[in-house]
Design a protein around this motif. Sequence first.
Motif, mmCIF file in Angstrom:
data_model
loop_
_atom_site.group_PDB
_atom_site.id
_atom_site.type_symbol
_atom_site.label_atom_id
_atom_site.label_comp_id
_atom_site.label_asym_id
_atom_site.label_seq_id
_atom_site.Cartn_x
_atom_site.Cartn_y
_atom_site.Cartn_z
ATOM 1 N N SER A 94 56.933 62.809 39.736
ATOM 2 C CA SER A 94 56.004 63.745 40.373
ATOM 3 C C SER A 94 56.300 63.782 41.872
ATOM 4 N N ILE A 95 55.958 64.898 42.464
ATOM 5 C CA ILE A 95 56.207 65.124 43.888
ATOM 6 C C ILE A 95 54.870 65.204 44.616
ATOM 7 N N GLY A 96 54.803 64.552 45.771
ATOM 8 C CA GLY A 96 53.632 64.645 46.633
ATOM 9 C C GLY A 96 54.056 65.108 48.008
ATOM 10 N N TYR A 97 53.134 65.747 48.720
ATOM 11 C CA TYR A 97 53.467 66.273 50.039
ATOM 12 C C TYR A 97 52.224 66.486 50.881
ATOM 13 N N TRP A 98 52.433 66.500 52.192
ATOM 14 C CA TRP A 98 51.387 66.897 53.136
ATOM 15 C C TRP A 98 52.042 67.504 54.364
ATOM 16 N N MET A 99 51.290 68.348 55.047
ATOM 17 C CA MET A 99 51.848 69.055 56.198
ATOM 18 C C MET A 99 50.855 69.073 57.353
ATOM 19 N N ASP A 100 51.391 68.881 58.539
ATOM 20 C CA ASP A 100 50.625 69.050 59.769
ATOM 21 C C ASP A 100 50.118 70.496 59.796
ATOM 22 N N GLU A 101 48.842 70.668 60.104
ATOM 23 C CA GLU A 101 48.234 72.005 60.012
ATOM 24 C C GLU A 101 48.884 73.042 60.933
ATOM 25 N N ARG A 102 49.586 72.617 61.960
ATOM 26 C CA ARG A 102 50.246 73.572 62.861
ATOM 27 C C ARG A 102 51.396 74.320 62.194
ATOM 28 N N TYR A 103 51.885 73.797 61.065
ATOM 29 C CA TYR A 103 53.068 74.377 60.432
ATOM 30 C C TYR A 103 52.778 75.066 59.094
ATOM 31 N N ILE A 104 51.529 75.108 58.716
ATOM 32 C CA ILE A 104 51.154 75.742 57.445
ATOM 33 C C ILE A 104 51.359 77.254 57.536
ATOM 34 N N GLY A 105 51.801 77.836 56.426
ATOM 35 C CA GLY A 105 51.951 79.284 56.348
ATOM 36 C C GLY A 105 53.321 79.802 56.753
ATOM 37 N N LYS A 106 54.278 78.919 56.967
ATOM 38 C CA LYS A 106 55.625 79.325 57.382
ATOM 39 C C LYS A 106 56.643 79.199 56.244
ATOM 40 N N GLY A 107 56.190 78.794 55.059
ATOM 41 C CA GLY A 107 57.095 78.627 53.926
ATOM 42 C C GLY A 107 57.882 77.332 53.950
ATOM 43 N N ILE A 108 57.579 76.454 54.883
ATOM 44 C CA ILE A 108 58.326 75.213 55.056
ATOM 45 C C ILE A 108 58.193 74.313 53.832
ATOM 46 N N MET A 109 56.958 74.106 53.377
ATOM 47 C CA MET A 109 56.749 73.180 52.271
ATOM 48 C C MET A 109 57.338 73.719 50.973
ATOM 49 N N THR A 110 57.302 75.016 50.778
ATOM 50 C CA THR A 110 57.914 75.589 49.577
ATOM 51 C C THR A 110 59.413 75.315 49.572
ATOM 52 N N LYS A 111 60.060 75.475 50.718
ATOM 53 C CA LYS A 111 61.499 75.191 50.818
ATOM 54 C C LYS A 111 61.782 73.712 50.562
ATOM 55 N N ALA A 112 60.970 72.845 51.157
ATOM 56 C CA ALA A 112 61.164 71.402 50.976
ATOM 57 C C ALA A 112 60.946 71.015 49.515
ATOM 58 N N CYS A 113 59.932 71.573 48.911
ATOM 59 C CA CYS A 113 59.632 71.263 47.519
ATOM 60 C C CYS A 113 60.761 71.742 46.602
ATOM 61 N N LYS A 114 61.286 72.910 46.863
ATOM 62 C CA LYS A 114 62.408 73.424 46.071
ATOM 63 C C LYS A 114 63.598 72.468 46.168
ATOM 64 N N ALA A 115 63.871 71.961 47.364
ATOM 65 C CA ALA A 115 64.978 71.018 47.541
ATOM 66 C C ALA A 115 64.736 69.743 46.739
ATOM 67 N N PHE A 116 63.502 69.268 46.693
ATOM 68 C CA PHE A 116 63.181 68.065 45.926
ATOM 69 C C PHE A 116 63.299 68.302 44.427
ATOM 70 N N VAL A 117 62.905 69.478 43.965
ATOM 71 C CA VAL A 117 63.050 69.800 42.541
ATOM 72 C C VAL A 117 64.532 69.890 42.195
ATOM 73 N N ASP A 118 65.299 70.561 43.038
ATOM 74 C CA ASP A 118 66.752 70.631 42.821
ATOM 75 C C ASP A 118 67.344 69.234 42.696
ATOM 76 N N TYR A 119 66.984 68.336 43.603
ATOM 77 C CA TYR A 119 67.557 66.999 43.581
ATOM 78 C C TYR A 119 67.115 66.218 42.343
ATOM 79 N N ALA A 120 65.868 66.404 41.935
ATOM 80 C CA ALA A 120 65.386 65.716 40.727
ATOM 81 C C ALA A 120 66.225 66.098 39.517
#
Length: 179
Positions: A94-120
């Motif tokens: 399973s994958i867990g994540y959190w983001m500093d509120e200043r960076y929410i809404g920029k698609g950053i976490m979606t990109k990071a999550c995709k990279a983690f799924v790819d690696y899994a």
Amino acid sequence: MFKHIIDQDVELRLLDNHHAEVIFQSIDSCREHLREWLPWVDGTKTVEDTKSFIEMTKKQFASNEGFQTGIWYQGEFAGIIGYHGINWANKSVSIGYWMDERYIGKGIMTKACKAFVDYAFYGYKLNRVEIRCAQGNDKSRAIPGRLGFHEEGIIRESEWLYDHYVDHVVYGMLDREWK
């Protein structure tokens, strides 16, 4: 040191002790935002607490149970994403994540999550990746939705969050579906 560049703005870096200060400052600056959904925020009171977390992630990596990375956006620390211990017998994680509120809404976490799924799937050769989000955490729940995960159900009162339980929505992705 491990570094994975996602694009010109986003990169993932394995956590190391010299990241403790910037991670702690991020947590401390958006404590109210993070506390809404994360049960560990009140227990993170000092840079030393963050260093202890980083040491735990190093042990996780060394024992081949997955890893945690810092997410860096345009050179600035933006959050953390990682694997909750790999279940090698069932080839799942399973994958867990959190983001500093200043960076929410920029698609950053979606990109990071995709990279983690790819690696899994491609790196670890796992069969299943899961993401669990509190039922009311719409921003976090949008990420597995955007990545095509299947909503598989709800685990009632799955987590104690300071003074109440929250239900978790379970999202799953299988290797054959990701390809």
